[in-house]
Enzyme design. Structure first.
Site, PDB file in Angstrom:
ATOM      1  N   ASP A   1      37.664   4.534   0.764  1.00 24.38           N
ATOM      2  CA  ASP A   1      36.690   3.584   1.315  1.00 24.38           C
ATOM      3  C   ASP A   1      36.178   2.636   0.233  1.00 24.38           C
ATOM      4  O   ASP A   1      35.550   3.076  -0.721  1.00 24.38           O
ATOM      5  CB  ASP A   1      35.504   4.350   1.920  1.00 24.38           C
ATOM      6  CG  ASP A   1      35.933   5.341   3.007  1.00 24.38           C
ATOM      7  OD1 ASP A   1      36.812   4.969   3.802  1.00 24.38           O
ATOM      8  OD2 ASP A   1      35.398   6.452   3.056  1.00 24.38           O
TER       9      ASP A   1
ATOM     10  N   ARG B   1      28.402  12.541   3.681  1.00 24.88           N
ATOM     11  CA  ARG B   1      27.715  12.213   4.932  1.00 24.88           C
ATOM     12  C   ARG B   1      26.277  12.746   4.937  1.00 24.88           C
ATOM     13  O   ARG B   1      25.332  12.022   5.235  1.00 24.88           O
ATOM     14  CB  ARG B   1      28.496  12.780   6.124  1.00 24.88           C
ATOM     15  CG  ARG B   1      28.085  12.183   7.451  1.00 24.88           C
ATOM     16  CD  ARG B   1      28.839  12.814   8.619  1.00 24.88           C
ATOM     17  NE  ARG B   1      30.289  12.715   8.457  1.00 24.88           N
ATOM     18  CZ  ARG B   1      31.166  13.315   9.270  1.00 24.88           C
ATOM     19  NH1 ARG B   1      30.738  14.041  10.289  1.00 24.88           N
ATOM     20  NH2 ARG B   1      32.463  13.189   9.050  1.00 24.88           N
TER      21      ARG B   1
ATOM     22  N   GLY C   1      30.123   5.954  -1.519  1.00 15.91           N
ATOM     23  CA  GLY C   1      30.842   7.104  -2.066  1.00 15.91           C
ATOM     24  C   GLY C   1      30.114   8.437  -1.928  1.00 15.91           C
ATOM     25  O   GLY C   1      30.596   9.457  -2.378  1.00 15.91           O
ATOM     26  N   VAL C   2      28.945   8.408  -1.301  1.00 11.60           N
ATOM     27  CA  VAL C   2      28.117   9.603  -1.180  1.00 11.60           C
ATOM     28  C   VAL C   2      28.448  10.327   0.133  1.00 11.60           C
ATOM     29  O   VAL C   2      28.734   9.689   1.144  1.00 11.60           O
ATOM     30  CB  VAL C   2      26.622   9.179  -1.246  1.00 11.60           C
ATOM     31  CG1 VAL C   2      25.704  10.314  -0.884  1.00 11.60           C
ATOM     32  CG2 VAL C   2      26.299   8.632  -2.633  1.00 11.60           C
TER      33      VAL C   2
ATOM     34  N   LYS D   1      35.755  12.903   5.686  1.00 10.97           N
ATOM     35  CA  LYS D   1      36.487  13.775   6.594  1.00 10.97           C
ATOM     36  C   LYS D   1      37.397  12.962   7.502  1.00 10.97           C
ATOM     37  O   LYS D   1      38.205  13.512   8.236  1.00 10.97           O
ATOM     38  CB  LYS D   1      35.501  14.615   7.411  1.00 10.97           C
ATOM     39  CG  LYS D   1      34.782  15.634   6.533  1.00 10.97           C
ATOM     40  CD  LYS D   1      33.850  16.551   7.269  1.00 10.97           C
ATOM     41  CE  LYS D   1      33.427  17.676   6.297  1.00 10.97           C
ATOM     42  NZ  LYS D   1      32.198  18.357   6.707  1.00 10.97           N
TER      43      LYS D   1
ATOM     44  N   ASP E   1      40.300   6.419  -4.703  1.00  8.52           N
ATOM     45  CA  ASP E   1      39.291   6.571  -3.671  1.00  8.52           C
ATOM     46  C   ASP E   1      39.786   5.698  -2.501  1.00  8.52           C
ATOM     47  O   ASP E   1      40.640   4.831  -2.690  1.00  8.52           O
ATOM     48  CB  ASP E   1      37.937   6.078  -4.201  1.00  8.52           C
ATOM     49  CG  ASP E   1      36.879   6.038  -3.129  1.00  8.52           C
ATOM     50  OD1 ASP E   1      36.749   7.029  -2.391  1.00  8.52           O
ATOM     51  OD2 ASP E   1      36.182   5.014  -3.019  1.00  8.52           O
TER      52      ASP E   1
HETATM   53  C1  G6P Z   1      33.288   8.317   1.424  1.00  2.00           C
HETATM   54  C2  G6P Z   1      32.494   7.070   1.721  1.00  2.00           C
HETATM   55  C3  G6P Z   1      31.056   7.408   2.071  1.00  2.00           C
HETATM   56  C4  G6P Z   1      31.009   8.471   3.159  1.00  2.00           C
HETATM   57  C5  G6P Z   1      31.778   9.716   2.727  1.00  2.00           C
HETATM   58  C6  G6P Z   1      31.836  10.771   3.834  1.00  2.00           C
HETATM   59  O1  G6P Z   1      32.891   8.798   0.178  1.00  2.00           O
HETATM   60  O2  G6P Z   1      32.513   6.193   0.613  1.00  2.00           O
HETATM   61  O3  G6P Z   1      30.423   6.227   2.507  1.00  2.00           O
HETATM   62  O4  G6P Z   1      29.674   8.826   3.460  1.00  2.00           O
HETATM   63  O5  G6P Z   1      33.101   9.338   2.399  1.00  2.00           O
HETATM   64  O6  G6P Z   1      32.608  10.241   4.883  1.00  2.00           O
HETATM   65  P1  G6P Z   1      32.710  10.889   6.332  1.00  2.00           P
HETATM   66  O7  G6P Z   1      33.731  10.017   7.036  1.00  2.00           O
HETATM   67  O8  G6P Z   1      33.189  12.290   6.171  1.00  2.00           O
HETATM   68  O9  G6P Z   1      31.362  10.814   6.931  1.00  2.00           O
HETATM   69 MG    MG Z   2      34.504   4.331  -2.134  1.00  2.00          MG
END
Ligand code: G6P
Ligand code: MG
Length: 218
Positions: free
Chosen positions: A10, A48, A45-46, A114, A8
């Site tokens: 982030d 957007r 990890g959820v 993304k 993963d």
């Molecule tokens: C990762 C992060 C989340 C975020 C998701 C969508 O899983 O841990 O915190 O909401 O990605 O990211 P984005 O950059 O597409 O909004």
């Molecule tokens: Mg993460």
């Protein structure tokens, strides 16, 4: 035998989980919606959209208002990742990536974001990575196994030869659902379902990780 590791991004390789949090906090403040760091744990990890839904709960926003808020949050986030450099790799990340490469282990990124490609480029690890599965790769977000299965497929490996490294409960759930080995980074309250739980990647060697996983099967 393990032949691939899916990281993963982030909160695992870099602390962008903090930037996601700050962007959501700013949006919630602007909207006058109560939200704090503790609430944010559920967003880790959820996706957007799902994150926004957890913040607005049952407040009656229209679809176009929700779209605008997702865009606004993303603009704040994109702004905050502009200055990312290789120095923003978390302790232990680059050492482990290098060790894995030397051992011939395939490496993928499995992130719901993304913005994953941008972050990977800015961290300077694009050359170390064999595949990137990101927020554009599959429809169903974590905790569905789809993203990690996509990553394994990109690596040309069966699920049971892959390890998932995650900082989020939804990510561990996804890794387990995919039939992969899981390594959770952080407190057991969050990642306790993982096969192996570690505080972070700091000081972690491939030999050590392999030994911990082998102990589970022997
Ligand atoms: C990762 C992060 C989340 C975020 C998701 C969508 O899983 O841990 O915190 O909401 O990605 O990211 P984005 O950059 O597409 O909004
Ligand atoms: Mg993460």
């Amino acid at each position: 035998e393990i032949r691939g590791v899916i990281f993963d991004l982030d909160g695992v390789l870099t602390d962008t989980a903090e930037y996601h949090y700050r962007a959501w906090q700013r949006l919630a403040d602007e909207e006058g919606i109560p939200f704090n760091r503790e609430d944010n744990e559920a967003l880790r990890g959820v996706s957007r959209r799902e994150s926004l839904m957890l913040i607005v709960k049952n407040r009656p926003y229209t679809e176009s208002q929700l779209q605008e808020m997702m865009e606004r949050k993303n603009n704040y986030y994109v702004e905050s990742i502009q200055n990312i450099t290789p120095k923003d790799l978390l302790p232990g990340a680059i050492a482990l990536l290098e060790e894995l490469r030397q051992a011939g282990i395939k490496i993928a990124i499995g992130s719901a974001s993304k913005n994953a490609h941008t972050v990977v480029e800015k961290l300077g690890i694009a050359d170390q990575v064999d595949a990137i599965a990101d927020g554009y790769s599959v429809q169903k977000p974590k905790p569905a196994p789809d993203l990690f299965l996509f990553a394994a497929h990109e690596l040309g490996l069966p699920a049971n030869q892959c390890i998932v490294v995650e900082d989020a409960a939804a990510g561990i759930e996804a890794g387990l659902a995919a039939g992969m080995w899981t390594v959770g980074l952080g407190p057991v309250e969050r990642v306790g379902a993982a096969h192996v739980v570690l505080p972070s990647l700091a000081g972690i060697t491939w030999a050590e990780l392999k030994a911990k996983l082998n102990n589970l099967v022997t």
